[in-house]
Design an enzyme around this catalytic site. Structure first.
Site, PDB file in Angstrom:
ATOM      1  N   LEU A 148      36.917 -16.898 -82.589  1.00  0.00           N
ATOM      2  CA  LEU A 148      37.152 -16.302 -84.077  1.00  0.00           C
ATOM      3  C   LEU A 148      37.701 -17.331 -84.614  1.00  0.00           C
ATOM      4  O   LEU A 148      37.072 -17.810 -85.955  1.00  0.00           O
ATOM      5  CB  LEU A 148      38.433 -15.235 -83.955  1.00  0.00           C
ATOM      6  N   THR A 149      38.730 -18.274 -84.585  1.00  0.00           N
ATOM      7  CA  THR A 149      39.471 -19.046 -85.146  1.00  0.00           C
ATOM      8  C   THR A 149      38.549 -20.347 -85.720  1.00  0.00           C
ATOM      9  O   THR A 149      37.673 -20.726 -84.903  1.00  0.00           O
ATOM     10  CB  THR A 149      40.602 -19.792 -84.289  1.00  0.00           C
ATOM     11  N   GLY A 209      70.088 -28.894 -66.937  1.00  0.00           N
ATOM     12  CA  GLY A 209      70.859 -30.292 -67.653  1.00  0.00           C
ATOM     13  C   GLY A 209      69.560 -31.191 -67.621  1.00  0.00           C
ATOM     14  O   GLY A 209      68.499 -31.093 -68.093  1.00  0.00           O
ATOM     15  N   ILE A 263      39.108 -22.883 -78.812  1.00  0.00           N
ATOM     16  CA  ILE A 263      38.717 -21.856 -78.029  1.00  0.00           C
ATOM     17  C   ILE A 263      39.043 -21.944 -76.793  1.00  0.00           C
ATOM     18  O   ILE A 263      38.700 -22.838 -76.110  1.00  0.00           O
ATOM     19  CB  ILE A 263      37.115 -21.483 -78.470  1.00  0.00           C
ATOM     20  N   GLU A 306      46.564 -15.701 -80.460  1.00  0.00           N
ATOM     21  CA  GLU A 306      46.412 -14.183 -80.834  1.00  0.00           C
ATOM     22  C   GLU A 306      47.311 -13.831 -81.815  1.00  0.00           C
ATOM     23  O   GLU A 306      47.740 -12.714 -81.857  1.00  0.00           O
ATOM     24  CB  GLU A 306      46.477 -13.242 -79.383  1.00  0.00           C
ATOM     25  N   GLY A 307      47.460 -14.117 -83.029  1.00  0.00           N
ATOM     26  CA  GLY A 307      48.283 -14.138 -84.049  1.00  0.00           C
ATOM     27  C   GLY A 307      49.728 -14.480 -84.067  1.00  0.00           C
ATOM     28  O   GLY A 307      50.279 -14.064 -82.932  1.00  0.00           O
ATOM     29  N   THR A 308      50.201 -15.242 -84.878  1.00  0.00           N
ATOM     30  CA  THR A 308      51.332 -15.915 -84.670  1.00  0.00           C
ATOM     31  C   THR A 308      52.514 -14.676 -84.962  1.00  0.00           C
ATOM     32  O   THR A 308      52.173 -13.456 -85.402  1.00  0.00           O
ATOM     33  CB  THR A 308      51.773 -16.980 -85.765  1.00  0.00           C
TER      34      THR A 308
HETATM   35  C1  LIG Z   1      46.038 -23.665 -77.351  1.00  0.00           C
HETATM   36  C2  LIG Z   1      45.329 -22.489 -78.276  1.00  0.00           C
HETATM   37  C3  LIG Z   1      44.252 -21.675 -77.927  1.00  0.00           C
HETATM   38  C4  LIG Z   1      43.731 -20.671 -78.707  1.00  0.00           C
HETATM   39  N1  LIG Z   1      42.733 -19.937 -78.159  1.00  0.00           N
HETATM   40  C5  LIG Z   1      42.001 -19.172 -79.141  1.00  0.00           C
HETATM   41  C6  LIG Z   1      40.835 -18.550 -78.706  1.00  0.00           C
HETATM   42  O1  LIG Z   1      40.452 -18.717 -77.567  1.00  0.00           O
HETATM   43  N2  LIG Z   1      40.274 -17.997 -79.693  1.00  0.00           N
HETATM   44  C7  LIG Z   1      40.507 -18.021 -81.110  1.00  0.00           C
HETATM   45  O2  LIG Z   1      39.713 -17.458 -81.786  1.00  0.00           O
HETATM   46  N3  LIG Z   1      41.483 -18.901 -81.249  1.00  0.00           N
HETATM   47  C8  LIG Z   1      42.386 -19.277 -80.438  1.00  0.00           C
HETATM   48  N4  LIG Z   1      43.403 -20.260 -80.989  1.00  0.00           N
HETATM   49  C9  LIG Z   1      43.920 -19.852 -82.621  1.00  0.00           C
HETATM   50  C10 LIG Z   1      44.983 -19.429 -82.668  1.00  0.00           C
HETATM   51  O3  LIG Z   1      44.710 -17.859 -82.643  1.00  0.00           O
HETATM   52  C11 LIG Z   1      45.548 -19.762 -84.082  1.00  0.00           C
HETATM   53  O4  LIG Z   1      46.026 -20.984 -83.921  1.00  0.00           O
HETATM   54  C12 LIG Z   1      46.743 -18.794 -84.486  1.00  0.00           C
HETATM   55  O5  LIG Z   1      46.064 -17.612 -84.931  1.00  0.00           O
HETATM   56  C13 LIG Z   1      47.217 -19.130 -85.860  1.00  0.00           C
HETATM   57  O6  LIG Z   1      46.519 -19.860 -86.906  1.00  0.00           O
HETATM   58  P1  LIG Z   1      46.517 -21.207 -87.377  1.00  0.00           P
HETATM   59  O7  LIG Z   1      46.809 -22.380 -86.346  1.00  0.00           O
HETATM   60  O8  LIG Z   1      45.673 -21.678 -88.196  1.00  0.00           O
HETATM   61  O9  LIG Z   1      48.026 -21.403 -88.247  1.00  0.00           O
HETATM   62  P2  LIG Z   1      48.196 -20.870 -89.673  1.00  0.00           P
HETATM   63  O10 LIG Z   1      47.354 -19.885 -89.991  1.00  0.00           O
HETATM   64  O11 LIG Z   1      47.703 -22.177 -90.662  1.00  0.00           O
HETATM   65  O12 LIG Z   1      49.747 -20.782 -89.924  1.00  0.00           O
HETATM   66  C14 LIG Z   1      50.599 -21.753 -89.792  1.00  0.00           C
HETATM   67  C15 LIG Z   1      52.089 -21.105 -90.259  1.00  0.00           C
HETATM   68  O13 LIG Z   1      52.192 -20.355 -91.436  1.00  0.00           O
HETATM   69  C16 LIG Z   1      52.312 -19.042 -90.877  1.00  0.00           C
HETATM   70  N5  LIG Z   1      51.544 -18.061 -91.674  1.00  0.00           N
HETATM   71  C17 LIG Z   1      50.479 -18.151 -92.080  1.00  0.00           C
HETATM   72  N6  LIG Z   1      50.082 -17.248 -92.898  1.00  0.00           N
HETATM   73  C18 LIG Z   1      51.245 -16.181 -92.933  1.00  0.00           C
HETATM   74  C19 LIG Z   1      51.426 -14.938 -93.513  1.00  0.00           C
HETATM   75  N7  LIG Z   1      50.423 -14.449 -94.106  1.00  0.00           N
HETATM   76  N8  LIG Z   1      52.808 -14.710 -93.551  1.00  0.00           N
HETATM   77  C20 LIG Z   1      53.758 -15.533 -92.967  1.00  0.00           C
HETATM   78  N9  LIG Z   1      53.567 -16.351 -92.328  1.00  0.00           N
HETATM   79  C21 LIG Z   1      52.319 -17.028 -92.392  1.00  0.00           C
HETATM   80  C22 LIG Z   1      52.288 -18.916 -89.599  1.00  0.00           C
HETATM   81  O14 LIG Z   1      52.924 -17.988 -89.141  1.00  0.00           O
HETATM   82  C23 LIG Z   1      52.327 -20.274 -88.920  1.00  0.00           C
HETATM   83  O15 LIG Z   1      53.652 -20.393 -88.759  1.00  0.00           O
HETATM   84  C24 LIG Z   1      44.102 -20.949 -80.178  1.00  0.00           C
HETATM   85  C25 LIG Z   1      45.216 -21.715 -80.609  1.00  0.00           C
HETATM   86  C26 LIG Z   1      45.547 -22.635 -79.719  1.00  0.00           C
HETATM   87  C27 LIG Z   1      46.794 -23.630 -80.091  1.00  0.00           C
END
Ligand SMILES: Cc1cc2nc3c(=O)[nH]c(=O)nc-3n(C[C@H](O)[C@H](O)[C@H](O)COP(=O)(O)OP(=O)(O)OC[C@H]3O[C@@H](n4cnc5c(N)ncnc54)[C@H](O)[C@@H]3O)c2cc1C
Lengths: 264, 384
Positions: free
Chosen positions: B124-125, B339, B156, B363-365
């Site tokens: 998705l991302t 420690g 991914i 899967e959504g922060t």
């Molecule tokens: C190791 C790893 C594996 C992953 N695996 C997959 C996968 O298999 N498939 C897939 O599709 N994705 C995957 N992802 C992506 C992951 O789901 C995203 O990283 C995650 O959803 C956050 O998106 P972002 O990293 O772009 O952060 P951003 O969206 O840029 O967020 C940055 C910061 O801003 C905050 N923020 C953003 N918008 C808001 C808001 N509206 N309100 C408050 N705070 C906000 C966030 O909480 C975060 O603290 C993976 C990521 C990692 C690191």
């Protein structure tokens, strides 16, 4: 191929406790497990079956509770479990045990190969496998680390020795006892465990297998345990380095100095 | 605590625990350092029938649901959250097919996944679409019997290792998120390649890569559900897999508590085990309290979902937030209890602290989860 695997219940601990008065193992209050070496025997049996077809039967002599342990073997691919259980079998030494097992196995009918663990971790005698073969009047090989070939009426296997291995051929049926180098036992599967739950362990008494009760259990056990101890291994080895010639020279000097031989 | 698992659930949990203790724990740090993908561990899971716990029996699975999946993830994560992710990430890639697949699609893909012959992944991302998943740019254009995919998915899980990818792409840009569709893309399809393997802080045994689509033609039959359903497919899937992330967090936290507890009994300072100091005892107690509370919430959420409940977003988000925040806190405290030794790779808690962090992000922060929960609360109030 029809394979029979002999299995023993042992205490599930490394620290086997001995009753000081009877010099026998304390089995109360200790979790029971399948003798770890027998797990390799089971795995080898299942692997042969998977290649050649046929079935694997586990057999054990023990208290009724052992049936629960035998059931678990179904989950790793065993087809049938048989438990020889009777008051008459209680207190058996290795002679009485192998007699009972031999009678049980005869009662089961045709078989091609019997597999045992090299020894049980409680008594550590390593006697039941060979003794069973004698009772059944078939050949045996101990400490098998690999089966090179197995087919109708024939087996060729590698027998582990202190400094390598021997290759041994035998006609089947035969008994082998196996060491842990032979395989890596598989984990059970969920479907296997579900099957195990439904499986009935066949329980046979001394009468069922036509055993002579005087040769079973305590009555049939001439062994008297006088003392149990871990033998000390007093081998002091010194490795001699150098080319073959230098080694020979140093060895000769050593033997001379220790007066094992005389210089001419 | 007795959670009244069924006999089969108990079996699943025990077998997963055995694999964790016997097969994963001894190699976890090696896989972490080398970033090695756990194919051999997958084999153990496959041979034990665990790969298909959440897949219907008619497709070769064990017929369980989200709960069974979570039980496996939790146990494996006790030993390594990264290795566990090969299994959990496959769940994430498979749920779109379970939930929205046609009978043909299910028959084609589920049996191999249930048997552990194939892994799955979910894409998705994208670089510019993380929390704001509605901003994805990858497109899919119908051309005769095929859809043509173009674009790049980022980070991914199981990328490159999985055979089956469920991917969200735009089929109609004008409609925004209503113009997204979900597709099944098989590894090896021409035009489908992978970017470099990411070098991560934690869960390093997991593979995280880009999925690159360059005029990648996939058969029309690979569309999941209907055109326009993509966003719904993604959201409904994540509702069901977030408890999996929660279970991963729970497992990591449990592993950390176990390690800290054991160490506290062994480490002698001031002539006594450090477990005799009240400051340490209270830390241990707080860790245990939070873990047990998280477990109760995660298990109950799984049961709620598996009961067929309709609205599960809020509950699923709560379980994920609570368990992952717990994991972070507990692993930090575990390092504290050990420690200086806790800071070293010789002891497992250093890795656990690194592994825990991801559970608050993917899967959504946790911020996004809190948004979801608060929105639901407000919605519930205004519908009264
Ligand atoms: C190791 C790893 C594996 C992953 N695996 C997959 C996968 O298999 N498939 C897939 O599709 N994705 C995957 N992802 C992506 C992951 O789901 C995203 O990283 C995650 O959803 C956050 O998106 P972002 O990293 O772009 O952060 P951003 O969206 O840029 O967020 C940055 C910061 O801003 C905050 N923020 C953003 N918008 C808001 C808001 N509206 N309100 C408050 N705070 C906000 C966030 O909480 C975060 O603290 C993976 C990521 C990692 C690191």
């Amino acid at each position: 191929m029809n394979i029979i695997v002999c299995v023993k219940q042992v205490p599930g601990t490394n620290e086997v406790k001995i009753n000081k008065e009877t010099n026998t193992i304390i089995r109360e209050g200790v979790e029971a497990i399948i003798n770890p070496f027998d797990e390799y025997a089971i795995e080898e049996g299942v692997r042969i079956k998977e290649k050649t077809g046929g079935k694997v039967t586990v057999i054990s002599m023990g208290i009724p509770k052992v049936a629960d342990l035998l059931k678990e073997t179904i989950a790793v691919g065993v087809d049938e479990a048989v438990l020889l259980s009777d008051r008459a079998f209680a207190g058996a030494d290795t002679l009485a045990t192998s007699y009972a097992l031999s009678m049980g196995i005869k009662a089961l009918g045709e078989y091609d190969l019997i597999i045992c663990g090299k020894q049980a971790t409680d008594g550590d005698t390593a006697q039941v496998g060979p003794s069973l073969a004698e009772k059944l009047n078939i050949p045996h090989t101990t400490y098998v680390r690999k089966i090179e070939e197995i087919k109708d009426g024939y087996i060729r296997c590698q027998r582990l020795t202190d400094d390598g291995y021997e290759v041994i051929e035998m006609p089947l049926p035969a008994v082998i006892t196996v060491v842990k180098e032979i395989n890596e036992p598989r984990l059970p599967s969920i479907k296997g465990k579900l099957k195990a739950k439904k499986t009935e362990v066949k329980i046979l008494t001394a009468d069922d297998i036509g055993a002579d009760k005087d040769r079973c259990g305590l009555k049939g056990s001439p062994t008297q345990v006088i003392k149990t101890f871990v033998p000390e291994h007093n081998v002091v080895a010194e490795m001699i380095e150098g080319t073959a010639e230098e080694q020979a020279k140093k060895l000769a000097q050593k033997l001379l100095s220790m007066q094992f031989m005389k210089a001419r | 605590m007795n959670y009244f698992l069924t006999e089969e659930q108990q079996m699943i949990k025990e077998l997963a625990a055995r694999i964790a203790d016997e097969k994963i724990a001894p190699v976890a740090i090696e896989y972490d350092i080398e970033g090695k993908f756990p194919h051999d561990i997958i084999k153990y899971l496959a041979d034990s029938d665990l790969c298909g716990v959440y897949i219907e029996e008619k497709y070769g699975g064990l017929g369980g649901g989200v709960f069974e999946m979570a039980l496996v993830v939790e146990e494996l994560s006790r030993a390594c959250g990264g290795i566990a992710l090969a299994f959990a990430g496959t769940g994430l890639g498979t749920f779109p097919i379970i939930l929205f697949g046609s009978e043909e699609q299910k028959q084609k893909y589920l049996p191999d996944i249930a048997a552990g012959k194939k892994l799955a992944a979910f894409g998705l991302t994208e670089a510019n679409a993380g929390s704001d998943a509605a901003g994805i740019q990858t497109t899919a254009v119908l051309d005769g019997d095929h859809y043509v995919l173009n674009g790049t998915k980022q980070w991914i899980t199981n990328g490159g290792e999985a055979d089956v990818y469920t991917v969200i792409a735009c089929t109609n840009r004008e409609k925004g998120a209503r113009g997204f569709s979900a597709f099944i893309v098989e590894k090896g399809t021409p035009g489908f390649s992978f970017g470099k393997k990411e070098d991560k802080m934690g869960i390093r045994a997991s593979s995280t890569r880009e999925l690159i689509f360059e005029n990648c033609r996939i058969p029309k039959e690979n569309l999941l559900a209907r055109e326009g359903m993509g966003f719904i497919v993604a959201m409904k899937t994540l509702d069901r897999t977030r408890p999996g992330v929660a279970a991963q967090a729970l497992g990591i936290a449990t592993g950390a508590l176990n390690a800290a507890l054991k160490y506290s009994r062994e480490r002698i300072q001031f002539n006594q085990p450090i477990s005799s100091f009240q400051a340490v005892q209270h830390m241990l107690a707080d860790m245990a309290i939070q873990i047990e509370a998280a477990r109760a919430l995660v298990y109950q959420t799984c049961r709620h979902i598996d009961s067929g409940a309709k609205n599960i977003s809020k509950e699923s988000a709560m379980a994920k937030v609570f368990a992952s925040d717990t994991a972070m806190k507990v692993t930090i405290d575990a390092v504290q209890i050990l420690g200086g030794y806790g800071y070293m790779k010789e002891y497992p808690v250093e890795k656990m602290m690194r592994d825990a962090k991801i559970t608050q992000i993917y899967e959504g922060t946790n911020q996004i989860q809190r948004n979801v929960i608060a929105l639901e609360l407000i919605k519930e109030l205004s519908s009264k």
